[in-house]
Design a protein around this motif. Structure first.
Motif, short mmCIF file in Angstrom:
data_model
loop_
_atom_site.label_atom_id
_atom_site.label_comp_id
_atom_site.label_asym_id
_atom_site.label_seq_id
_atom_site.Cartn_x
_atom_site.Cartn_y
_atom_site.Cartn_z
N GLU A 643 -50.89 10.97 59.36
CA GLU A 643 -50.07 12.18 59.39
C GLU A 643 -50.05 12.90 58.04
O GLU A 643 -49.38 13.93 57.89
N PHE A 644 -50.73 12.35 57.01
CA PHE A 644 -50.74 12.95 55.67
C PHE A 644 -51.70 14.15 55.64
O PHE A 644 -52.86 14.03 56.04
N ASP A 659 -55.81 25.40 40.36
CA ASP A 659 -57.02 25.25 39.58
C ASP A 659 -57.68 23.85 39.75
O ASP A 659 -58.76 23.63 39.21
N TYR A 660 -57.03 22.93 40.44
CA TYR A 660 -57.64 21.58 40.61
C TYR A 660 -57.23 21.03 41.97
O TYR A 660 -56.29 21.51 42.64
N PHE A 661 -57.99 19.99 42.34
CA PHE A 661 -57.71 19.30 43.61
C PHE A 661 -57.03 17.95 43.30
O PHE A 661 -57.54 17.14 42.55
N GLY A 662 -55.85 17.76 43.86
CA GLY A 662 -55.09 16.52 43.67
C GLY A 662 -54.20 16.25 44.89
O GLY A 662 -54.03 17.10 45.77
N MET A 663 -53.57 15.08 44.89
CA MET A 663 -52.67 14.69 46.00
C MET A 663 -51.42 14.05 45.41
O MET A 663 -51.24 12.82 45.44
N PRO A 664 -50.54 14.85 44.85
CA PRO A 664 -49.35 14.28 44.20
C PRO A 664 -48.41 13.55 45.19
O PRO A 664 -47.63 12.69 44.78
N THR A 665 -48.47 13.89 46.46
CA THR A 665 -47.57 13.24 47.45
C THR A 665 -48.25 12.08 48.18
O THR A 665 -47.68 11.54 49.13
N LEU A 666 -49.42 11.71 47.73
CA LEU A 666 -50.11 10.59 48.38
C LEU A 666 -49.33 9.29 48.14
O LEU A 666 -49.04 8.95 46.99
N PHE A 696 -54.66 11.53 40.48
CA PHE A 696 -55.91 12.08 39.97
C PHE A 696 -55.89 13.62 40.04
O PHE A 696 -55.14 14.21 40.84
N ARG A 697 -56.80 14.26 39.21
CA ARG A 697 -57.01 15.72 39.27
C ARG A 697 -58.51 15.98 39.12
O ARG A 697 -59.13 15.51 38.17
N TRP A 698 -59.07 16.76 40.06
CA TRP A 698 -60.50 17.13 39.98
C TRP A 698 -60.57 18.66 39.83
O TRP A 698 -60.08 19.40 40.69
N ASP A 699 -61.21 19.03 38.70
CA ASP A 699 -61.25 20.48 38.42
C ASP A 699 -62.54 21.13 38.92
O ASP A 699 -62.77 22.33 38.74
N GLY A 700 -63.42 20.36 39.57
CA GLY A 700 -64.63 20.92 40.16
C GLY A 700 -65.70 21.32 39.17
O GLY A 700 -66.62 22.08 39.52
N SER A 701 -65.58 20.85 37.91
CA SER A 701 -66.58 21.22 36.90
C SER A 701 -67.94 20.63 37.24
O SER A 701 -68.03 19.56 37.86
N HIS A 702 -68.96 21.41 36.83
CA HIS A 702 -70.35 20.99 36.98
C HIS A 702 -70.82 20.95 38.41
O HIS A 702 -71.86 20.34 38.70
#
Length: 727
Positions: A643-644, A659-666, A696-702
Motif C-alpha cells: 500500500e506504500f 530536485d531528488y528522488f527519495g522516500m522519507p516515509t518508507l 537515501f537521496r538520488w539527484d539523477g546526476s550523470h
C-alpha cells in the motif's frame, strides 16, 4: 512219566499257593509334587494271620491308560516303601484271628503335559489274584481276583495346566463287627485341592488275573466284577438291619450285620471340581463279623441346675442370664466294671467356650464303687446364642467290643445375653448449634457414664474433616464413669475456611466383647462478613488496536472498605510480560493498591496475533473473596508495503523543488522484514544508483532523462517500482 507228573503237580501247588494272597483290600493315591512330577501310591492291606508270605510281592507293575480309548500311556514298577500294622479302635478288643498289615508301594512319575491332555482323563490299574477262601458273600472267593483302580483328570485343560491330587481316604482299622450290633466305619476322606467328594457303594472289581496267572501284565478296561452269593448285591454287600451303606457326603459306613462270617465290600469316592467330575478312587476291604458277648449301651441324662426335672429330647432349654447357667449330666452303664467316658459335640454352632467340670471318665459298677458319674457343663457369663436355638450333643461311650457303644442326648438351648444398657453422653451446654466468628471460643464440658458401670471411652471426631487440624483441645478419657472432660475450640482463620462443621461426641462401652456406642451431634456454623474489593482503571476500553511502536500506559486502582491487604498483579496469557518489553509496577497496601502498566507495541506482539493480559486484584483475608480481574486485549498493526506509494517523478533542475528522488516515509521495519538497501537500474538493467540508507537521496546526476526502475530489499521480500527523471 511218574516223575514228570509229580513235578507238574508240585508246580501247580506252588502257583496256587502264590495265588492265595489273602489280600484284604487297598486303594491308589496320586499326589502332585511339583511341576509335572507326581507320586503314585498303592496302599495294600494284607491278612497277617492267614496270608501267604510268598504272595507278598516285593515289586508290582501298574499300568496307566487313556480312559476314552484304552490306549496304554505307561507301565511303572513299584516297590514296597513301608509296612505297618493296622490298629484297632480299642486295643482291648484285639482278637488273634484278625491282624491286618498295611503295605505301601509308591513311585514318583512324570505326567507329560504334551501327552496327558485327553479331556476324558486316565485310569491306573493293578490286578492280583486271589481273595481269601473263607469270604462268605461272593462265589468262588478262592479264585476271585482283585483289581485296584483309580481315575484322574488330564494335566492340561482348556489350554492351561491343571493341577490335581487324588482324595486321601481315612485309614481303615482292624475292627471286627458283632452280629446284631450296630457297626460304623469312617471311610471318609480329605482332598488336598479342596474338591468336593461323593461316596457310594460299588461291587468290587475282579479283572483278568486268575489262580494260574495271579499277577498278569496291566490290561485294559473293562474289568469284570466279582460274583455275589444269592441275596447279596451292590446295595446289600453285607446283610443286616440296616444293610451296609455309606453316607454320600461324609463317607461313614454303617451296618447292623445279622450273620457271622467274613465279607468283602467295595466303596467309591468320586471327586468334583466346580460341579464337574474329575476322578475317582476305589477301596476294597473286608469285614469280619463275630458272635460277641452282650454289651449293653451306656445311658445319659441331664437336668438344669436348680431343677429336678430331667431334660427330654426335643425340648428347648431357656437359660436365663441371671440364673446359674449350668447343666448337670448323669451317665452310667448297666454292665459291670464298665469304663465310660462323657464328651460333647456341637451340632449347629462353633462357640465351645462353655466349661465341663466333674468326672468325665471313670469305671462304674466295680463292686462297691459308683454306679453313676456326674459332670457339670456351665456357660460363661457372656455366652449368648444370639436368639438362636443351639443344639449340643451330650455323648457317653463305653469300652465295649468290637466298637464302643454310645448314648446321645441332644440338648436344645437358648442363652439370653446379659442386660447391657447403652452408655450416656451429656454436654454442659444446651446448645447443639453454634454460630461463630473469628476470635470466638466454643467451650463446654462433656460427661460420659454407663448405667451398668462398664468401662467407657470418650472421644470426639469431626464428621468429614480432620478435627486435629483445628485449634481444638479435648482430652479423651477411659475408665469407669462418670468421666468429665472439657472441649475448647478457638475460632481462627483456619476454622473460617469452611462454612459448617459437625462434631460427634462419642462414648463407647465394652460388655462381653461387644461395643455399644452413644453419640451426641453438635454443629458449628461460621460467619465472616467480607465485601469484595473494587478494581478500576483509567483505560475504559478493553480491546486495543495499536500501530507498531505505539506506546501504551494504563493505571489501576484497587480499593477495599474492609481494609484487607490488597495485591495488584499483571499476568500475561501464555507469556511473560518482560519477554514483550512490558513493565508493571504496583504499590500494594491495606485497603488500597495502585499500579502502572507500560508497553510499546512491537513485533513480538504482532507475531502473537492477540495479546491478553489479566490485571488482578487479590485480597488477603481469612476467607478471601473471588479474584477481581480486568482483562485487556492488544492487537498490533504493521505497515503494508503493497500500500506504500512513493513519488514517481522528480526534476533535478536546481530550482529547489523536487530536485531528488527519495522516500522519507518508507518504513524501516515491517516486522516481517527490515530495510536492507535500494538499487536503481536504467531501462537496460544497468545499475545507476544504490544505497543502504533508508533516507537515501538520488539527484539523477550523470544519467539522462527517462524512466528508471528500483528494487527495495526488505530481506524477506522485495518492493519494486519506477520513477521518471525529467530535466
Amino acid at each position: 512219566m511218574k516223575k514228570r507228573f509229580l513235578i507238574i503237580f508240585y508246580l501247580l501247588l506252588t502257583a496256587l499257593g502264590a495265588s492265595a494272597t489273602h489280600i484284604v483290600g487297598g486303594e491308589f493315591e496320586l499326589r502332585h509334587l511339583s511341576a509335572h512330577s507326581y507320586r503314585l501310591t498303592l496302599n495294600l492291606y494284607f491278612d497277617q494271620v492267614n496270608g501267604n508270605p510268598n504272595a507278598l510281592d516285593p515289586i508290582i507293575t501298574v499300568g496307566i491308560f487313556e480312559k476314552a480309548t484304552n490306549r496304554q500311556m505307561m507301565t511303572r514298577p513299584m516297590t514296597i516303601k513301608g509296612q505297618s500294622l493296622v490298629p484297632y479302635t480299642s486295643i482291648e478288643c484285639t482278637v488273634g484271628e484278625l491282624v491286618t498289615r498295611k503295605i505301601v508301594y509308591h513311585e514318583d512319575i512324570i505326567l507329560d503335559p504334551s501327552l496327558f491332555t485327553h479331556p476324558g482323563g486316565y485310569y491306573v490299574v493293578w490286578e492280583r489274584c486271589c481273595r481269601n477262601s473263607t469270604i462268605n458273600n461272593i462265589i468262588g472267593p478262592e479264585s476271585a481276583a482283585q483289581t485296584f483302580y483309580m481315575e484322574f483328570p488330564p494335566v492340561v485343560r482348556d489350554r492351561a495346566i491343571f493341577r490335581n491330587s487324588s482324595p486321601v481316604l481315612f485309614p481303615p482299622l482292624s475292627d471286627y463287627a458283632c452280629k446284631d450290633d450296630l457297626f460304623y466305619f469312617d471311610f471318609g476322606g480329605t482332598d488336598p485341592d479342596g474338591d468336593s467328594l461323593v461316596y457310594d457303594m460299588v461291587t468290587p472289581l475282579n479283572g483278568y488275573s486268575s489262580p494260574f496267572n495271579p499277577m498278569p501284565a496291566p490290561s485294559r478296561a473293562p474289568y469284570s466284577t466279582i460274583s455275589w452269593q444269592a441275596g447279596y448285591n451292590t446295595a446289600n454287600q453285607i446283610l443286616g438291619t440296616p444293610a451296609m451303606n455309606i453316607d454320600a457326603q461324609t463317607g461313614r459306613l454303617v451296618v447292623r450285620p445279622n450273620r457271622t462270617g467274613l465279607f468283602v465290600f467295595g466303596i467309591r469316592c468320586q471327586e468334583y471340581r466346580n460341579g464337574v467330575r474329575i476322578g475317582e478312587i476305589r477301596r476294597d476291604f473286608q469285614l469280619l463279623v463275630l458272635n460277641c458277648s452282650r454289651n449293653e449301651p451306656p445311658k445319659i441324662m441331664a437336668t438344669e441346675r436348680g431343677t429336678k426335672k430331667y431334660y427330654n429330647n426335643g425340648e428347648v432349654l431357656e437359660i436365663s442370664p441371671t440364673g446359674q447357667r449350668c447343666i448337670d449330666i448323669y451317665f452310667t452303664d448297666p454292665d459291670p466294671e464298665a469304663a465310660i467316658q462323657f464328651f460333647t459335640r456341637p451340632v449347629n454352632f462353633t462357640d465351645n467356650s462353655f466349661t465341663v467340670e466333674g468326672k468325665t471318665t471313670g469305671v462304674v459298677n466295680s463292686g462297691g464303687g459308683e454306679d453313676t458319674l456326674t459332670a457339670t457343663l456351665c456357660f460363661p457369663l457372656c455366652y449368648d446364642t444370639g436368639g438362636k436355638v443351639y443344639e449340643l450333643d451330650f455323648i457317653v461311650k463305653d469300652d465295649g467290643c468290637s466298637l464302643p457303644k454310645l448314648d446321645t442326648l441332644r440338648l436344645k438351648f437358648r442363652v439370653d445375653p446379659l442386660p447391657n444398657s447403652p452408655p450416656t453422653v451429656a454436654l454442659s451446654t444446651p446448645d447443639r448449634i453454634f454460630e461463630v466468628e473469628e476470635g470466638d471460643v466454643i467451650s463446654f464440658d462433656v460427661t460420659g457414664n454407663d448405667p451398668d458401670q462398664d468401662v467407657i471411652a470418650m472421644s470426639v471426631v469431626g464428621v468429614g474433616f480432620d478435627l486435629n487440624a483445628q485449634n481444638v483441645t479435648f482430652n479423651p478419657k477411659n475408665g469407669v464413669g462418670p468421666l468429665t472432660t472439657t472441649f475448647n475450640w478457638i475460632i481462627d482463620c483456619k476454622a473460617l475456611q469452611q462454612s459448617s462443621y459437625q462434631l460427634e461426641f462419642i462414648v463407647t462401652s465394652q460388655s462381653c466383647g461387644k461395643t455399644v456406642t452413644t453419640k451426641e451431634l453438635v454443629e458449628v456454623r461460621t460467619k465472616y462478613p467480607n465485601t469484595p474489593p473494587i478494581l478500576s482503571s483509567d483505560q475504559v476500553a478493553r480491546i486495543f488496536e495499536m500501530e507498531l511502536n505505539q506506546p501504551f500506559e494504563a493505571n489501576f486502582l484497587g480499593e477495599d472498605i474492609d481494609l484487607h491487604a490488597l495485591v495488584l498483579e499483571a499476568v500475561g496469557d501464555g507469556f511473560n510480560l518482560a519477554d514483550y518489553g512490558m513493565t508493571f509496577s504496583a504499590l500494594n497496601g491495606n485497603g488500597n493498591a495502585s499500579a502502572k502498566f507500560n508497553m510499546v507495541a512491537n513485533c513480538e506482539m504482532f507475531e502473537k496475533g492477540s495479546v491478553i493480559i489479566n490485571f488482578n486484584l487479590r485480597e488477603n483475608a481469612c476467607v478471601s473473596t473471588p479474584l477481581q480481574t480486568i482483562k485487556m486485549e492488544f492487537k498490533v498493526k504493521v505497515p503494508d508495503l503493497t500500500e506504500f506509494l512513493p513519488a514517481n517523478i522528480f526534476t533535478p533542475n536546481g530550482d529547489g523543488k523536487n530536485d531528488y528522488f527519495g522516500m522519507p516515509t518508507l518504513p524501516t521495519n515491517v516486522c516481517t522484514g527490515s530495510f536492507q538497501n535500494i538499487t536503481i537500474f536504467n531501462r537496460w538493467g544497468k545499475e545507476v544508483f544504490s544505497s543502504t540508507e533508508q533516507n537515501f537521496r538520488w539527484d539523477g546526476s550523470h544519467v539522462n532523462a527517462g524512466v528508471y526502475y528500483y528494487v527495495i530489499d526488505y530481506r524477506t521480500n522485495k518492493f519494486k517500482g519506477s520513477v521518471t527523471l525529467v530535466r
